[in-house]
Design an enzyme around this catalytic site. Structure first.
Site, PDB file in Angstrom:
ATOM      1  CG  MET A 189      50.536  23.870  17.081  1.00  0.00           C
ATOM      2  SD  MET A 189      50.640  24.168  18.862  1.00  0.00           S
ATOM      3  CE  MET A 189      51.658  25.637  18.881  1.00  0.00           C
ATOM      4  NE  ARG A 190      45.965  25.796  10.807  1.00  0.00           N
ATOM      5  CZ  ARG A 190      46.259  26.783   9.969  1.00  0.00           C
ATOM      6  NH1 ARG A 190      45.605  27.915  10.036  1.00  0.00           N
ATOM      7  NH2 ARG A 190      47.189  26.642   9.051  1.00  0.00           N
ATOM      8  CB  ILE A 191      42.592  30.533  17.164  1.00  0.00           C
ATOM      9  CG1 ILE A 191      43.904  31.085  17.694  1.00  0.00           C
ATOM     10  CG2 ILE A 191      41.371  31.067  17.899  1.00  0.00           C
ATOM     11  CD1 ILE A 191      44.015  31.198  19.170  1.00  0.00           C
TER      12      ILE A 191
ATOM     13  CG  HIS B  25      47.951  25.862  28.211  1.00  0.00           C
ATOM     14  ND1 HIS B  25      48.332  26.357  26.981  1.00  0.00           N
ATOM     15  CD2 HIS B  25      48.555  26.643  29.143  1.00  0.00           C
ATOM     16  CE1 HIS B  25      49.136  27.389  27.165  1.00  0.00           C
ATOM     17  NE2 HIS B  25      49.284  27.588  28.464  1.00  0.00           N
TER      18      HIS B  25
ATOM     19  CG  ASN C 243      49.311  15.391  25.757  1.00  0.00           C
ATOM     20  OD1 ASN C 243      49.101  15.033  26.915  1.00  0.00           O
ATOM     21  ND2 ASN C 243      50.179  16.337  25.456  1.00  0.00           N
TER      22      ASN C 243
ATOM     23  N   GLY D  62      52.083  14.554  18.916  1.00  0.00           N
ATOM     24  CA  GLY D  62      50.972  13.663  19.249  1.00  0.00           C
ATOM     25  C   GLY D  62      51.185  12.762  20.455  1.00  0.00           C
TER      26      GLY D  62
ATOM     27  CB  THR E  29      55.974  12.962  33.069  1.00  0.00           C
ATOM     28  OG1 THR E  29      57.191  12.879  32.345  1.00  0.00           O
ATOM     29  CG2 THR E  29      55.742  11.668  33.817  1.00  0.00           C
ATOM     30  CD  GLN E  30      52.387  14.812  37.060  1.00  0.00           C
ATOM     31  OE1 GLN E  30      51.219  14.812  37.416  1.00  0.00           O
ATOM     32  NE2 GLN E  30      53.245  13.860  37.407  1.00  0.00           N
TER      33      GLN E  30
END
Ligand code: GRF
Length: 217
Positions: free
Chosen positions: A89-91, A108, A17, A15, A171-172
């Site tokens: 992590m799921r479609i 991504h 992000n 988590g 970091t980006q």
């Protein structure tokens, strides 16, 4: 989109992000965090900021169909303006994407269309890339295939390992994702009915060293 953009975030793990979005998008209204992983470490930070976390444990549903329907109905009830996938992590099934068409975005860890899927850093190193990075894109029915909104790159050095590269890219990611969400809030990036990026956002992207999709793509 409205200033008080109603956001629902989806996470499965660390988590970081999500944490960066919560910290750096002050006008965002996080309605809830949805997770398929009740023990996801990222939930603690959201909870400490008073954000409701809704857990969906696959084991508690008779079928994948029921599990997906439960998540879909829950998200629908929140009437979000934007759904941010941050390490989910799921479609997401076509019904979900259709229901929230043009309102689901993902981050991504590669410069898409290169390296969709998993193990992106290892694959970039194996291919001896000299530049790698991350992408924020609109989610469609493919795996990491939706329209690209913006990208941030990092140089890959001969000394880089999977761990060091992942750290540089992360970091980006923590800069790029809030930048995109803040521009959506300010209506400098529109996702629907098609992706549009204003001149001001293009200029701002340049200042940050990000590359944005061309207008009207
Ligand atoms: C990030 O690398 C993101 O790009 C990918 O999954 C990872 C999630 O990391 N989709 P975190 O949970 O946000 O720390």
């Amino acid at each position: 989109m409205a200033k008080d953009l109603r956001i629902v975030a989806f996470i499965s793990g660390r988590g970081s992000n999500l944490q960066s979005l919560i910290k750096n998008c002050p006008s965002a209204k996080f309605e809830a965090v949805v997770t398929d992983t009740p023990e996801a470490p990222g939930l603690a930070f959201a909870r400490s900021h008073g954000i409701h976390c809704q857990e969906f444990d696959r084991k508690k549903y008779a079928s994948l169909k029921d599990f997906r329907a439960a998540i879909r109905e829950y998200a629908k009830g929140l009437t979000p303006d934007l759904i941010v996938l941050a390490g989910y992590m799921r479609i997401l099934e076509p019904e979900f994407i259709h229901l929230f068409a043009g309102r689901v975005i993902n981050i991504h860890p590669s410069l898409l269309p290169k390296y969709p899927g998993l193990e992106t850093h290892a694959r970039a190193l194996a291919a001896r890339e000299t530049v790698h990075g991350c992408t924020v894109h609109v989610v469609d029915n493919g795996m990491d295939t939706g329209p690209i909104i913006a990208q941030a790159s990092v140089p890959v050095g001969a000394e880089d390992t999977e761990a060091s590269l992942s750290k540089k890219v992360l970091t980006q990611e923590h800069l790029l994702y809030p930048w995109v969400v803040n521009n959506i809030i300010d209506e400098h990036i529109r996702l629907f009915p098609h992706l549009e990026i204003s001149e001001a956002a293009m200029k701002s992207a340049k200042d940050f060293g990000f590359v944005v999709a061309k207008e009207d793509c």
